[in-house]
Design an enzyme around this catalytic site. Structure first.
Site, PDB file in Angstrom:
ATOM      1  N   CYS A  78       0.692  -3.549   1.991  1.00 31.45           N
ATOM      2  CA  CYS A  78       0.102  -2.216   2.100  1.00 31.45           C
ATOM      3  C   CYS A  78      -1.382  -2.316   2.499  1.00 31.45           C
ATOM      4  CB  CYS A  78       0.323  -1.412   0.820  1.00 31.45           C
ATOM      5  SG  CYS A  78       0.038   0.356   1.042  1.00 31.45           S
ATOM      6  N   HIS A 165       6.127  -1.779  -0.085  1.00 30.83           N
ATOM      7  CA  HIS A 165       5.935  -2.517  -1.336  1.00 30.83           C
ATOM      8  C   HIS A 165       7.222  -3.244  -1.740  1.00 30.83           C
ATOM      9  CE1 HIS A 165       1.931  -0.976  -2.394  1.00 30.83           C
ATOM     10  NE2 HIS A 165       2.309   0.068  -1.683  1.00 30.83           N
ATOM     11  N   GLU A 167       7.574  -5.363  -4.042  1.00 25.65           N
ATOM     12  CA  GLU A 167       7.557  -5.691  -5.466  1.00 25.65           C
ATOM     13  C   GLU A 167       8.204  -4.623  -6.328  1.00 25.65           C
ATOM     14  OE1 GLU A 167       3.483  -3.716  -4.711  1.00 25.65           O
ATOM     15  OE2 GLU A 167       4.967  -4.849  -3.575  1.00 25.65           O
TER      16      GLU A 167
END
Length: 185
Positions: A78, A165, A167
């Site tokens: 990001c 993202h 994660e």
């Protein structure tokens, strides 16, 4: 000396999730503030640049001297991806609307970062800026319906940037992408 991945934190709300995903892959990592980078020695095998609530377009936004990392593999997530593109001479601009929520990959190019990911995998976007133009030596490796530069690789390097993202839980194949970076790359 244990091998490790360094995560440089630019203030993201989910930096701890990056570390958790890496540790779930049985790889040691450390989180450090972007402005307190530890010595880069032979134990460091890669660098991850986190997201941030800031914009690279702001004069006082968090920056890091990328030359500190030599030829180590780098993954910008990001804000980290925007920072790499911006510092490389690309263009980051405000999005017409804040891009927040689920998105699906609409194109994937062959890349070691994306190995094993499906062509229409779901990813999670959360950003107000978007990468409009990438430098000449960068190549787009994935896109979504709304974001042309959802991911890129720098040619001749093991440096990658992704606008989404991996994660977070909503990026359904994010663990695969992170494992590709921390284990394979």
């Amino acid at each position: 000396m244990a091998e490790k991945i360094l995560i440089l934190d630019f203030g993201s709300q989910v930096t701890q999730l990056i570390a958790r995903r890496i540790r779930e892959a049985q790889v040691y990592c450390e989180i450090h503030p972007f402005n307190h980078i530890p010595a880069i020695d032979e134990s460091v095998k890669g660098i991850i640049l986190s997201g941030s609530p800031c914009s690279v377009r702001e004069e006082d936004s968090p920056r890091v001297d990328l030359s500190l990392f030599g030829s180590l593999p780098i993954l910008g997530i990001c804000y980290g991806a925007q920072l790499l593109a911006h510092q490389g001479g690309g263009s980051v601009q405000a999005s017409g609307h804040r891009e927040y929520g689920r998105a699906h990959m609409t194109s994937l190019k062959e890349s070691p970062l994306l190995k094993g990911l499906s062509a229409t995998g779901q990813v999670w976007m959360s950003h107000g800026d978007t990468i409009k133009h990438i430098p000449a030596n960068y190549k787009i490796i994935c896109s979504t319906h709304d974001v042309e530069v959802a991911g890129y690789a720098i040619e001749g390097e093991t440096t990658f940037g992704i606008q989404f993202h991996p994660e977070v839980y909503h990026s359904t194949e994010g663990k695969i992408l992170l494992k590709n970076f921390i284990v394979e790359i």
